[in-house]
Enzyme design. Structure first.
Site, short mmCIF file in Angstrom:
data_model
loop_
_atom_site.label_atom_id
_atom_site.label_comp_id
_atom_site.label_asym_id
_atom_site.label_seq_id
_atom_site.Cartn_x
_atom_site.Cartn_y
_atom_site.Cartn_z
N HIS A 47 0.83 -1.19 0.00
CA HIS A 47 0.00 0.00 0.00
C HIS A 47 0.87 1.25 0.00
CE1 HIS A 47 -3.87 -1.96 0.67
NE2 HIS A 47 -3.21 -2.82 1.44
N THR A 86 14.15 -7.21 4.28
CA THR A 86 13.84 -5.84 3.89
C THR A 86 14.87 -5.26 2.93
OG1 THR A 86 15.04 -4.94 5.79
CG2 THR A 86 12.67 -5.38 6.09
N LYS A 87 16.03 -5.94 2.82
CA LYS A 87 17.13 -5.48 1.96
C LYS A 87 17.67 -6.66 1.18
CE LYS A 87 18.35 -1.71 4.95
NZ LYS A 87 19.19 -1.17 5.96
N ARG A 146 19.44 -10.20 8.94
CA ARG A 146 20.85 -9.78 8.92
C ARG A 146 21.71 -10.98 8.61
NH1 ARG A 146 20.37 -4.83 11.12
NH2 ARG A 146 18.99 -4.49 12.88
#
Length: 170
Positions: free
Chosen positions: A97, A149-150, A164
């Site tokens: 969103h 997220t990365k 991580r």
């Protein structure tokens, strides 16, 4: 009319993907995804309860295994390499969103898509979340319960929220 068509397609897909992971059922599931615009490689395995929508912008390599309850949103584009294992209840999300500035309302702000890319020979553990825009390098391992997220480097082993690097495969 459009709403009724969407509901009908969702219902048909839910029934189709509730079927067992027999080879013949997997062939029908792959054929249906191809009809929706996906490119599916050889010998995919779809456990019952997999949810892949809308189907277009999906590229799946050979020998990819989607475990029970996997969710894949393909609106932003999803590419999955050969020999990838995707664990139970994992979510691969290529859309999200839009968060509008105030006084805008989230409900009607729309969606933004960014491609998710997963290299060959990757193992994504159970209950992981891969967020829009991430790339998982070939040979990587994503520990169960991780939120990616990365980008993840090739052959890296990552875990946690946010994920991580734990170590690199030797």
């Amino acid at each position: 009319m459009r709403y009724a068509l969407v509901v009908w397609v969702e219902t048909a897909l839910a029934m189709l993907f509730a079927m067992p992971r027999w080879r013949s059922c997997n062939a029908v599931k792959a054929l249906t995804l191809r009809a929706l615009g996906a490119r599916i490689g050889k010998r995919p395995v779809f456990y019952p309860g997999v949810w892949i929508v809308p189907g277009r912008h999906l590229v799946v390599g050979d020998d990819v295994d989607f475990a029970l309850g996997v969710v894949v949103t393909t609106g932003g584009g999803v590419q999955i390499g050969d020999r990838v294992l995707i664990g139970y209840r994992t979510q691969i999300l290529s859309t999200n969103h839009v968060i509008p500035p105030l006084p805008g309302k989230v409900f009607s702000s729309g969606h933004a898509g960014r491609p998710v890319r997963i290299g060959a020979d990757v193992w994504v553990g159970a209950n992981c979340v891969l967020l829009p825009g991430v790339t998982i390098g070939a040979g990587a391992v994503i520990a169960a319960g991780s939120v990616v997220t990365k980008d993840v480097a090739p052959n890296a082993i990552v875990g946690g929220n946010p994920a991580r690097v734990i170590r690199t495969r030797a």
